[in-house]
Design an enzyme around this catalytic site. Structure first.
Site, PDB file in Angstrom:
ATOM      1  N   CYS A   1      37.789  -8.060 -10.416  1.00 46.09           N
ATOM      2  CA  CYS A   1      37.615  -9.272  -9.630  1.00 46.09           C
ATOM      3  C   CYS A   1      36.502  -9.097  -8.615  1.00 46.09           C
ATOM      4  O   CYS A   1      36.098  -7.974  -8.310  1.00 46.09           O
ATOM      5  CB  CYS A   1      38.926  -9.658  -8.941  1.00 46.09           C
ATOM      6  SG  CYS A   1      39.451  -8.475  -7.683  1.00 46.09           S
TER       7      CYS A   1
ATOM      8  N   SER B   1      40.582  49.300  -5.594  1.00 42.73           N
ATOM      9  CA  SER B   1      41.138  50.637  -5.812  1.00 42.73           C
ATOM     10  C   SER B   1      40.840  51.533  -4.620  1.00 42.73           C
ATOM     11  O   SER B   1      39.727  51.541  -4.100  1.00 42.73           O
ATOM     12  CB  SER B   1      40.542  51.265  -7.087  1.00 42.73           C
ATOM     13  OG  SER B   1      39.136  51.321  -7.005  1.00 42.73           O
TER      14      SER B   1
ATOM     15  N   ASP C   1      35.212  48.405  -5.475  1.00 46.75           N
ATOM     16  CA  ASP C   1      35.680  49.554  -4.713  1.00 46.75           C
ATOM     17  C   ASP C   1      36.172  49.081  -3.358  1.00 46.75           C
ATOM     18  O   ASP C   1      35.827  47.993  -2.884  1.00 46.75           O
ATOM     19  CB  ASP C   1      34.559  50.582  -4.546  1.00 46.75           C
ATOM     20  CG  ASP C   1      34.217  51.260  -5.866  1.00 46.75           C
ATOM     21  OD1 ASP C   1      35.061  51.232  -6.786  1.00 46.75           O
ATOM     22  OD2 ASP C   1      33.102  51.807  -5.983  1.00 46.75           O
TER      23      ASP C   1
ATOM     24  N   ASP D   1      46.354  54.754  -5.139  1.00 44.95           N
ATOM     25  CA  ASP D   1      46.631  55.889  -6.014  1.00 44.95           C
ATOM     26  C   ASP D   1      47.057  57.124  -5.238  1.00 44.95           C
ATOM     27  O   ASP D   1      47.383  58.145  -5.848  1.00 44.95           O
ATOM     28  CB  ASP D   1      45.383  56.219  -6.855  1.00 44.95           C
ATOM     29  CG  ASP D   1      45.737  56.612  -8.277  1.00 44.95           C
ATOM     30  OD1 ASP D   1      46.768  56.126  -8.779  1.00 44.95           O
ATOM     31  OD2 ASP D   1      45.004  57.416  -8.870  1.00 44.95           O
TER      32      ASP D   1
ATOM     33  N   LYS E   1      39.793  59.491   3.814  1.00 45.73           N
ATOM     34  CA  LYS E   1      38.399  59.463   3.384  1.00 45.73           C
ATOM     35  C   LYS E   1      37.885  58.030   3.217  1.00 45.73           C
ATOM     36  O   LYS E   1      36.689  57.788   3.328  1.00 45.73           O
ATOM     37  CB  LYS E   1      38.238  60.223   2.063  1.00 45.73           C
ATOM     38  CG  LYS E   1      38.526  61.707   2.166  1.00 45.73           C
ATOM     39  CD  LYS E   1      38.327  62.398   0.828  1.00 45.73           C
ATOM     40  CE  LYS E   1      38.610  63.889   0.935  1.00 45.73           C
ATOM     41  NZ  LYS E   1      38.440  64.583  -0.374  1.00 45.73           N
ATOM     42  N   GLU E   2      38.800  57.116   2.917  1.00 45.64           N
ATOM     43  CA  GLU E   2      38.465  55.695   2.773  1.00 45.64           C
ATOM     44  C   GLU E   2      39.238  54.939   3.846  1.00 45.64           C
ATOM     45  O   GLU E   2      40.398  54.576   3.631  1.00 45.64           O
ATOM     46  CB  GLU E   2      38.832  55.190   1.374  1.00 45.64           C
ATOM     47  CG  GLU E   2      38.094  55.933   0.275  1.00 45.64           C
ATOM     48  CD  GLU E   2      38.696  55.705  -1.106  1.00 45.64           C
ATOM     49  OE1 GLU E   2      37.969  55.873  -2.084  1.00 45.64           O
ATOM     50  OE2 GLU E   2      39.887  55.355  -1.182  1.00 45.64           O
TER      51      GLU E   2
ATOM     52  N   CYS F   1      43.641  -3.813  -8.205  1.00 45.74           N
ATOM     53  CA  CYS F   1      44.697  -4.822  -8.061  1.00 45.74           C
ATOM     54  C   CYS F   1      44.899  -5.588  -9.367  1.00 45.74           C
ATOM     55  O   CYS F   1      44.001  -5.714 -10.180  1.00 45.74           O
ATOM     56  CB  CYS F   1      44.365  -5.788  -6.922  1.00 45.74           C
ATOM     57  SG  CYS F   1      42.928  -6.815  -7.255  1.00 45.74           S
TER      58      CYS F   1
ATOM     59  N   ASP G   1      33.000  54.335 -16.023  1.00 39.96           N
ATOM     60  CA  ASP G   1      32.378  53.014 -16.089  1.00 39.96           C
ATOM     61  C   ASP G   1      31.354  52.930 -17.222  1.00 39.96           C
ATOM     62  O   ASP G   1      31.341  51.961 -17.990  1.00 39.96           O
ATOM     63  CB  ASP G   1      31.728  52.673 -14.747  1.00 39.96           C
ATOM     64  CG  ASP G   1      30.959  53.850 -14.163  1.00 39.96           C
ATOM     65  OD1 ASP G   1      30.793  54.862 -14.871  1.00 39.96           O
ATOM     66  OD2 ASP G   1      30.515  53.767 -13.010  1.00 39.96           O
TER      67      ASP G   1
ATOM     68  N   CYS H   1      37.434  -6.877  -5.371  1.00 41.11           N
ATOM     69  CA  CYS H   1      37.432  -5.426  -5.580  1.00 41.11           C
ATOM     70  C   CYS H   1      36.022  -4.927  -5.837  1.00 41.11           C
ATOM     71  O   CYS H   1      35.641  -3.836  -5.397  1.00 41.11           O
ATOM     72  CB  CYS H   1      38.348  -5.076  -6.755  1.00 41.11           C
ATOM     73  SG  CYS H   1      40.092  -5.368  -6.422  1.00 41.11           S
TER      74      CYS H   1
END
Length: 1045
Positions: free
Chosen positions: A66, A321, A523, A357, A327-328, A42, A745, A69
Site C-alpha cells: 500500500c 596449550s 601457543d 599439560d 616458564k610460561e 500491514c 608441526d 507502507c
C-alpha cells in the site's frame, strides 16, 4: 555443558569419576530471555491511484504494497520496492504503520529452486548458506531477481498496460527510471573493467571462476589471489636461471682446475660448495610462484550473516596449550585467553580449550580468575572496538588511544577498566607468589579437597567448564564464549608424546563437548592481535568454491618486544614474507605450530575431496550411435573399476550424511548387518573405543549427537583424555598431530599435503597474532636447536620427504620445500668446514684455488653478481627490508655452526643409539630496563664452536698480515683473496660476537678458556703436522755464486 558443574576429574581405566565444586558456587544461571519482533507489512488493501488504477509501487516486480507502507519504507532508507520485497522475504522490514496493532504476518513459502554456482550445480551447498536468492516465490509473489534460466512450471502473472497512456505513467522513461538506468550502467562498466584487469583470476581453479556471476556483492568471491606483478617477478626468475647457468660454468672450472699445492683444501672446498648449491636449489625453486591474497570480510557477512536470521558462520574450537606456569607466566596465558573470549565472532560459535599439560593448580586458579575478569573485559572491548584485545598489550600501547573514539564515556570507562586490570594482575601475582613454595602434603582446593594433579606424572584427567551455555554471562547479561580447562590423564609407563599428545587430547575432548567443524591453535604466549582473525580464516574455509580443498589456514608469526635492529633475526621476516608466500603459490605453506586454523576432518587422516571434472565433450559431426559404439566397450570396464575404487575409498564417508542420532545408535549397539559391524570395528580401531567420539567424526559439518546430556558428555570426555586411549589406534600415526619428532608441526602439515589437501597463507593488514620471542643469544640458539633437532628426527624416520608420500597428492615443488626443511641442519657440517678454511689458508699461505685466469675471474665475478642480484630482486617483490635480509643471512651462519651442528649429533645419538641428550640453559639476572634481556648471558655449550671460529680467523688474519709485511710487496696480492674469505666469516659472525661481549665485557671465563684452548691446539697441530711442506731427508743446499776463498 554446564559451567557450574565444577571440576570433573577421573580415569576411565580405573572407573573413577569425581566432581569437585568450588566454594560459594551457585547453581546454573538461566539464559537471558531474548525476545525479537518479526517485521511484517500491514494487511490492508493496496488501494487505488487517482486514476482508479491499482496502486503499484514498482513496475519491475509489481510487489503488492500500500502507499502508506511504501512511503514509510522510503523514508526509512529503502529507495525502491525491489529492496522492500527483499526485506519482506528476509524478514527485515519494519511495521508500515505503527498504529496497526493487529498486523497480519505474511509468510511466503520458499520454493526449492536449483541454485547456480559458477555455471554448475552444487548439490552440497545448503540453500540458506548460498548467496543467490531464489527469484520465484510462492503465494502469488512475482519475480524479484531475473534468473539465468526460466521455470516453466511456475505461473507468470503479466501486468496489463494501457497503450493509450504514456509509458511514464508506469515509471518507464521518468527521471527516477533514467537515474536508475545510469547507476546500473555504471555498475556494469565497473564490473567489466574489474574483469578485464584480472580481478577474477585470484582462484585456484583455472577456468571455474570465469563464469561466476558478478551482479551482486554477496555473490562475489570471499577472497582473491593476487599474483606478484610481472615487472617484479619476471626479472627475479630470469636471474635465477642465469645464476644456474653461471653456477654450472663455475663448478666446471672448479672441478677441472684443482689446486695442486693444496689439494686437500681444494677438495674440501669443492665438496662444500656443491652442497651449498644443492641446498640453494631446494630453497630457491619453491619460491618460483609467490602470490599474495586478499580477503573480503564484508562479503562473508553478507553471505552468512543475514539480518534478522541466525548467523550461519561455522563454529570454531580454539586451543591454547601450556605446560609449566613458572616458564610460561600465567598472566601471559590469561591475556591470550582474554583475547580469544573477546574475538569478533558470534559468541555461541566460539569455544576456548586450555590444555594444562603440567596439571598445575596455579594455572587452574589463574584461569578461574581470568573467567571472572572476562565478564568485565569482553563487553568493554566490544563496546569500544578495542584493538588488541589482550589487556596487557592494549594498555602498553604508546599511541593516541583516543583516536577515532567518539563515545563520551570512553575515557571514564577506560580508566575504570585499567584499574580493574591492575587489580586482576595483583591477584594473579599473588597466586604466583603463593605457588613458589609447595606444601608438604600437596596443594589443597578451597573446599579442602586435595588437588588431583599434585603428582605431575601420575594424576587423573581433569575437566572444568568455567564459562558455558548455562553459566557464562558478562556484566551486561550477554552470553560469553565457552571456556574449558583440560588436563589429560598421566600415568607412569605411558608415552604421552609431549605437545603433540596434548593437542590430540584436545581434538578428542572438543569433539565430544562441542565438535566444531574448524579448529584453531595458538601457543599460550600468542594472543589475538586482530579480533577479526577468525573471520579472515573463514573467508577461505567457508568459500563454496575453494574451501573444501583447504586443510588449514596459516597466519604469519609476529612478535612484540624485539629490539629495533632484531640482532638475532627473531622475526624470521625472510621465512614468513618470502618462503611462505612462495609455497602459497604451489600447494600452500607449511604448518608452523601456532596461529593456524584447521578443518577438523583433515586431521582425521581423510583424503582431500577430488575436484569434479567437467563432462567429456564429443564431436557433433559424428552421429550419437557412432560415439556410443566406439566408447562403450572401454568405458564400461573403466567405470566399473573406478566405481569399485571409489566405493572402497568412500566407505568411511558414506555415514557422514546420516544424522548424529542415527550414527550414535548405529555405533553403540544393535548393528546386525555384518558389513556395518566390520565398519564399526574399523572405526574403533582407527579412532579409539569411544562411540560418542566416533559418531562425531562422521559429521562433516560438526554438531552434537541428539539426546546427549552434559553429564554423559563430561564422562565421555574424561574417557577420551585417558592415557591409554590411543593404544592400538591410528592416533599420532595417521590421525591428528603426528608423533615421532620434536617439531610435530612440520610432520603434521606434511601428512595433510600428502593426502591431497592444500593450505592457505593469510596475511591480514593488521597482524592476526602476536607473541613473544627469545631476546638473548643463548635462548635464541636453544630455540633453533629444538627446531633443527626435529628436522633431523624427521630425516631419519619413515616420514622423510625423500622417500615418503609418493603417489599421493603432494606436488613436486612442495616436496622440495619439505626436503629442504628436513636436511638444512646437515648443512652445518660443510658450513663449519668452509668457515675454517680461511684461517687455514692464512696460516699456511695456501689457497683453495690456483692462480685465476681472466676467464676464471669472469665466472667468479658473475657468480657474486648473481648472488647479490637474487637477493635484491627478492627483496623488491616481497617488500622485505635489507636489514631483515642481512640479519637472516648472518644468523644462518651463526645457527649453522652452533645449534644445527649440535642438533645433527644429538639426533644421531637419539635415533640410532637411543641416547637422549639435552643441552640445558641456565640464566642469570638482567638489567631493569628496556631490552635488558638482550644483554643477559646464559651459559650453554652451543657458544663454543662459533667462538672458536672467531678466534681462529682473528689469529689467521694477524698471521697473514704479519707474513705479508715480512715477505714484502709481492705477498700482498695473494693475501687479499684470503683476507676477503676470512672477513666474510667474521662479518657473518659479528652479531654473535656482539652478543658474546654484551655490556661491560660479560663473557664468562669458561667460554674464553675453552675457545683459546681449542684454537691453540688446532694451531699447534697444524704447525706440527703440515701436509703442504715438502718432504726431504736433509737440508737443501744451494750455491750462492760467491767465491768464499
Amino acid at each position: 555443558m554446564e559451567a557450574s558443574a565444577g571440576l570433573v576429574a577421573g580415569s576411565h581405566n580405573r572407573n573413577e569419576l569425581v566432581v569437585i565444586r568450588r566454594d560459594g558456587e551457585s547453581g546454573p544461571k538461566p539464559l537471558r530471555q531474548l525476545s525479537g519482533q518479526i517485521c511484517q507489512i500491514c494487511g490492508d488493501d493496496v488501494g487505488l491511484t487517482v486514476d482508479g488504477d491499482l496502486f503499484v509501487a514498482c513496475n519491475e516486480c509489481a510487489f503488492p504494497i500500500c502507499r502508506t507502507c511504501y512511503e514509510y519504507e522510503r523514508r526509512e532508507g529503502n529507495q525502491g520496492a525491489l529492496y522492500i520485497a527483499e526485506a519482506m522475504l528476509n524478514g527485515h522490514m519494519g511495521h508500515g504503520r505503527h498504529g496497526d496493532i493487529n498486523a497480519v504476518q505474511v509468510v511466503h513459502p520458499v520454493l526449492q529452486v536449483p541454485l547456480l554456482t559458477n555455471g554448475e550445480m552444487i548439490d552440497d551447498i545448503p540453500p540458506e548458506q548460498h548467496a543467490l536468492v531464489p527469484s520465484f516465490m510462492g503465494g502469488g509473489v512475482k519475480r524479484i531477481h531475473p534468473l539465468p534460466f526460466p521455470d516453466h512450471n511456475l505461473p507468470v502473472h503479466p501486468r496489463s498496460m494501457d497503450p493509450s497512456k504514456d509509458l511514464a505513467a508506469y515509471g518507464y522513461g521518468s527521471i527516477a527510471w533514467k537515474e536508475r538506468m545510469e547507476i546500473w550502467k555504471q555498475k556494469q562498466e565497473k564490473l567489466h573493467m574489474n574483469r578485464n584487469n584480472g580481478g577474477d583470476k585470484g582462484w585456484d581453479n583455472n577456468d571455474d571462476e570465469s563464469d561466476l556471476p558478478l551482479m551482486d556483492e554477496a555473490r562475489q568471491p570471499l577472497s582473491r589471489k593476487m599474483p606478484i606483478p610481472s615487472s617484479k617477478i619476471n626479472p627475479y626468475r630470469m636471474i635465477i636461471l642465469i645464476r644456474l647457468v653461471v653456477a654450472g660454468f663455475f663448478f666446471h672450472y672448479r672441478i677441472t682446475n684443482p689446486a695442486k699445492d693444496a689439494y686437500p683444501l681444494w677438495l674440501i672446498s669443492v665438496i662444500c660448495e656443491i652442497w651449498f648449491a644443492i641446498s640453494w636449489i631446494l630453497d630457491q625453486f619453491p619460491k618460483w610462484l609467490p602470490i599474495e591474497r586478499e580477503t573480503y570480510l564484508d562479503r562473508l557477512s553478507l553471505r552468512y550473516e543475514k539480518e534478522g536470521q541466525p548467523s550461519q558462520l561455522a563454529s570454531i574450537d580454539i586451543f591454547v596449550s601450556t605446560v609449566d606456569p613458572m616458564k610460561e607466566p600465567p598472566l601471559i596465558t590469561a591475556n591470550t585467553v582474554l583475547s580469544i573470549l573477546a574475538v569478533d565472532y558470534p559468541v555461541e560459535k566460539v569455544s576456548c580449550y586450555v590444555s594444562d599439560d603440567g596439571a598445575a593448580m596455579l594455572t587452574f586458579e589463574a584461569l578461574s580468575e581470568t573467567s571472572e575478569f572476562a565478564k568485565k573485559w569482553v563487553p568493554f572491548c566490544k563496546k569500544f572496538s578495542i584493538e588488541p584485545r589482550a589487556p596487557e598489550w592494549y594498555f602498553q600501547q604508546k599511541i593516541d588511544y583516543l583516536k577515532d573514539k567518539v563515545h563520551p564515556s570512553f575515557v571514564k570507562e577506560r580508566r575504570a577498566m585499567k584499574r580493574e586490570y591492575e587489580e586482576f594482575k595483583v591477584r594473579i601475582n599473588a597466586l604466583v607468589a603463593k605457588a613458589q613454595k609447595v606444601p608438604e602434603e600437596g596443594w589443597t582446593m578451597q573446599d579442602g579437597t586435595l588437588w588431583p594433579g599434585n603428582n605431575v606424572r601420575d594424576h587423573p584427567g581433569m575437566i572444568q567448564v568455567f564459562l558455558g551455555q548455562s553459566g557464562g554471562h558478562d556484566i551486561d547479561g550477554n552470553e560469553l564464549p565457552r571456556l574449558v580447562y583440560v588436563s589429560r590423564e598421566k600415568r607412569p609407563g605411558f608415552n604421552h608424546h609431549k605437545k603433540a599428545g596434548a593437542m590430540n587430547a584436545l581434538v578428542r575432548v572438543s569433539a565430544v563437548l562441542t565438535n566444531a567443524p574448524y579448529l584453531l591453535n595458538v601457543d599460550c604466549d600468542h594472543y589475538f592481535n586482530n579480533s577479526k582473525a577468525v573471520r579472515e580464516a573463514m573467508c577461505f574455509m567457508m568459500d563454496p568454491l575453494v574451501g573444501k580443498q583447504v586443510c588449514y589456514v596459516q597466519f604469519p608469526q609476529r612478535f612484540d618486544g624485539i629490539d629495533r635492529h632484531d640482532r638475532y633475526a627473531n622475526r624470521n621476516v625472510v621465512f614468513f614474507d618470502i618462503n611462505m608466500k612462495g609455497l602459497d603459490g604451489i600447494q600452500g605453506p607449511i604448518y608452523v605450530g601456532t596461529g593456524c586454523a584447521f578443518r577438523r576432518q583433515s586431521l582425521y587422516g581423510i583424503d582431500a575431496p577430488k575436484k569434479k571434472k567437467p563432462p567429456n565433450r564429443t564431436c557433433n559431426c559424428w552421429p550419437n550411435w557412432c560415439c556410443c559404439c566406439c566408447c562403450c566397450t572401454g568405458s564400461r570396464k573403466k567405470k566399473a573399476t573406478k566405481a569399485k575404487q571409489e566405493n572402497k575409498k568412500t566407505s568411511f564417508k558414506n555415514a557422514e550424511n546420516g544424522t548424529p542420532a542415527s550414527a550414535l545408535e548405529g555405533i553403540e549397539g544393535g548393528i546386525k548387518d555384518k558389513q556395518n559391524l566390520t565398519s564399526e570395528q574399523k572405526l574403533e580401531k582407527k579412532f579409539g573405543q569411544s562411540p560418542v567420539f566416533v559418531a562425531s567424526t562422521l559429521l562433516e559439518n560438526g554438531g552434537m549427537p541428539k539426546g546427549a546430556t552434559p553429564a554423559s558428555l563430561l564422562k565421555e570426555a574424561i574417557h577420551v583424555i585417558g592415557c591409554g586411549y590411543e593404544d592400538k589406534t591410528d592416533w599420532g600415526k595417521e590421525i591428528g598431530w603426528i608423533y615421532g619428532s620434536v617439531t610435530e608441526d612440520i610432520l603434521t602439515g606434511f601428512k595433510m599435503h600428502c593426502h591431497g589437501w592444500r593450505s592457505i597463507y593469510c596475511v591480514p593488514s593488521r597482524p592476526a597474532f602476536k607473541g613473544s620471542a627469545p631476546l638473548n643469544l643463548s635462548d635464541r640458539l636453544h630455540q633453533v636447536l629444538r627446531w633443527a633437532l626435529g628436522s633431523v628426527e624427521i630425516f631419519l624416520s619413515k616420514h622423510c620427504p625423500l622417500w615418503y608420500g609418493y603417489g599421493g597428492g603432494l606436488k613436486w615443488l612442495e616436496r622440495m620445500s619439505y626436503i629442504n626443511a628436513t636436511i638444512y641442519p646437515w648443512t652445518s657440517i660443510p658450513l663449519l668446514a668452509y668457515c675454517t678454511l680461511p684461517a687455514v689458508c692464512l696460516l699456511t699461505g695456501k689457497f683453495i684455488t690456483p692462480e685465476l685466469s681472466n676467464v676464471a675471474s669472469l665466472w667468479f665475478l658473475s657468480l657474486f653478481i648473481c648472488i647479490f642480484a637474487t637477493g635484491i630482486l627478492e627483496m623488491r617483490w616481497s617488500g622485505v627490508g635489507i636489514d631483515d635480509w642481512w640479519r637472516n643471512e648472518q644468523f644462518w651462519v651463526i645457527g649453522g655452526v652452533s645449534a644445527h651442528l649440535f642438533a645433527v649429533f644429538q639426533g644421531l645419538l637419539k635415533v640410532l643409539a637411543g641416547i637422549d641428550t639435552n643441552f640445558t640453559v641456565t640464566s642469570k639476572a638482567g638489567d631493569d630496563e628496556d631490552f635488558s634481556e638482550l644483554y643477559t648471558f646464559k651459559w650453554t655449550t652451543l657458544l663454543i664452536p662459533p667462538t672458536t671460529l672467531l678466534i681462529v680467523n682473528f689469529i689467521g688474519v694477524v698471521a697473514g698480515v704479519s707474513n705479508a709485511i715480512n715477505n714484502g710487496y709481492e705477498s700482498w696480492g695473494p693475501l687479499f683473496g684470503k683476507l676477503f674469505f676470512s672477513f666474510w666469516v667474521i662479518v657473518h659472525l659479528y652479531p654473535f660476537l656482539k652478543g658474546l661481549v654484551g655490556r661491560q665485557n660479560r663473557t664468562p671465563t669458561i667460554v674464553i678458556v675453552w675457545s683459546i684452548l681449542l684454537a691453540s691446539i688446532f694451531s699447534l697441530l697444524w704447525v706440527r703436522i703440515d701436509p703442504f711442506l715438502p718432504k726431504s731427508d736433509g737440508p737443501l743446499l744451494e750455491e750462492c755464486g760467491l767465491d768464499c776463498n
